[in-house]
Motif scaffolding. Structure first.
Motif, PDB file in Angstrom:
ATOM      1  N   TRP A   1     -52.817  80.425  67.118  1.00  0.00           N
ATOM      2  CA  TRP A   1     -53.084  79.347  66.174  1.00  0.00           C
ATOM      3  C   TRP A   1     -52.595  78.020  66.745  1.00  0.00           C
ATOM      4  CZ3 TRP A   1     -56.297  81.718  63.410  1.00  0.00           C
ATOM      5  CH2 TRP A   1     -56.082  83.020  62.981  1.00  0.00           C
TER       6      TRP A   1
ATOM      7  N   LYS B   1     -58.270  77.166  57.111  1.00  0.00           N
ATOM      8  CA  LYS B   1     -57.726  76.897  58.435  1.00  0.00           C
ATOM      9  C   LYS B   1     -56.222  77.124  58.443  1.00  0.00           C
ATOM     10  CE  LYS B   1     -61.157  73.539  60.056  1.00  0.00           C
ATOM     11  NZ  LYS B   1     -61.372  72.156  60.558  1.00  0.00           N
TER      12      LYS B   1
ATOM     13  N   GLN C   1     -52.530  76.313  60.603  1.00  0.00           N
ATOM     14  CA  GLN C   1     -51.919  75.315  61.476  1.00  0.00           C
ATOM     15  C   GLN C   1     -50.420  75.562  61.521  1.00  0.00           C
ATOM     16  OE1 GLN C   1     -53.323  72.443  63.202  1.00  0.00           O
ATOM     17  NE2 GLN C   1     -51.265  72.450  64.094  1.00  0.00           N
TER      18      GLN C   1
END
Length: 268
Positions: free
Chosen positions: A17, A62, A64
């Motif tokens: 990631w 998503k 992060q």
């Protein structure tokens, strides 16, 4: 996520990631986004000179990772904005001696005053464990003052302590119930009695002994813990396992899950 990380450069050497170093302003923005429900906190952890958090944005799905430097021994607290980060940051303070600035609750979480080496991960010394060096740990731990449980405030309230050893608890934990008659108005937990120090045991290990440690983290979750470990290794090495290996892992994980469910049903 884009508003916070859109102009930041990801760390090129970090596989898996994306991870980006952030300043105090962006870290605060992360806290505000967590408070508003725009982001989910998947985890928060430290190392010798930084604090990291893993984030998920439901709207875009998503992930992060953000890193805030703590070279001066301090980093801003996310728990100020997002209470679920509280225990994670108390653990960071115990393990790495990093001051989480603004942390609402500064009581120790994992350190019960029995460790011969306070903040055992502060310097990430790979071979510092007695098992690896044959060294004898100090005879006495650093004594801490008694743990301060939250008081019972208000008419008719009383506290009921349960644990840390109790027949109704699977693993040791102290539970302090504040009750008004038969109504429980607050439950405070104190855990960490069986903290295993896995991070320090793992430091500096080769893959084979490290995989054995991962498989022994929890006796009823050997497959799950091993799978998590091997995914971390494969991510770091940028290695994609063959499809057959993925299928075998999935089958073994399902068998383990079924076994755990049957065990829980049998204990009812």
């Amino acid at each position: 996520m884009k508003a916070l990380f859109g102009e930041l450069s990801a760390v090129a050497s970090h596989r898996g990631w994306p991870r980006a170093p952030v300043n105090a302003g962006t870290w605060r923005g992360i806290g505000e986004a967590l408070r508003e429900g725009k982001l989910d906190l998947l985890g928060e952890w430290g190392d010798a000179a930084a604090v990291h958090c893993a984030l998920f944005e439901p709207a875009t799905r998503k992930l992060q990772i953000a890193t805030h430097e703590a070279g001066s021994g301090a980093a801003p607290s996310l728990a100020v904005f997002h209470p679920p980060a509280l225990r994670l940051e108390r653990a960071i303070a115990d393990l790495f001696a990093i001051e989480m600035v603004g942390l609402p609750d500064r009581r120790p979480w994992l350190d019960h005053g029995r460790w011969p080496d306070p903040a055992p991960l502060a310097q990430q010394r790979a071979a510092a464990t007695p098992a690896a060096t044959g060294a004898t740990p100090p005879a006495r731990a650093i004594e801490r003052p008694p743990y301060r449980f939250l008081p019972a405030e208000g008419p008719g309230l009383h506290q009921i302590p349960v644990g840390p050893v109790h027949a109704g608890i699977i693993e040791p934990g102290h539970f302090r119930f504040t009750a008004s008659g038969e109504t429980v108005v607050r439950l405070e937990e104190r855990l960490g009695y069986t903290h295993k120090g896995i991070e320090r045991l793992m430091a500096g290990q080769d893959l084979e002994p490290a995989s054995r440690i991962a498989a022994r983290l929890s006796g009823d979750s050997t497959v799950a813990c091993s799978w998590a470990f091997v995914q971390a290794v494969e991510g770091a090495l940028d290695f994609r396992p063959p499809p057959r290996a993925v299928w075998l892992r999935g089958v073994m994980a399902e068998l383990e899950r079924i076994a755990n469910h049957l065990g829980d049903i049998g204990a009812i």
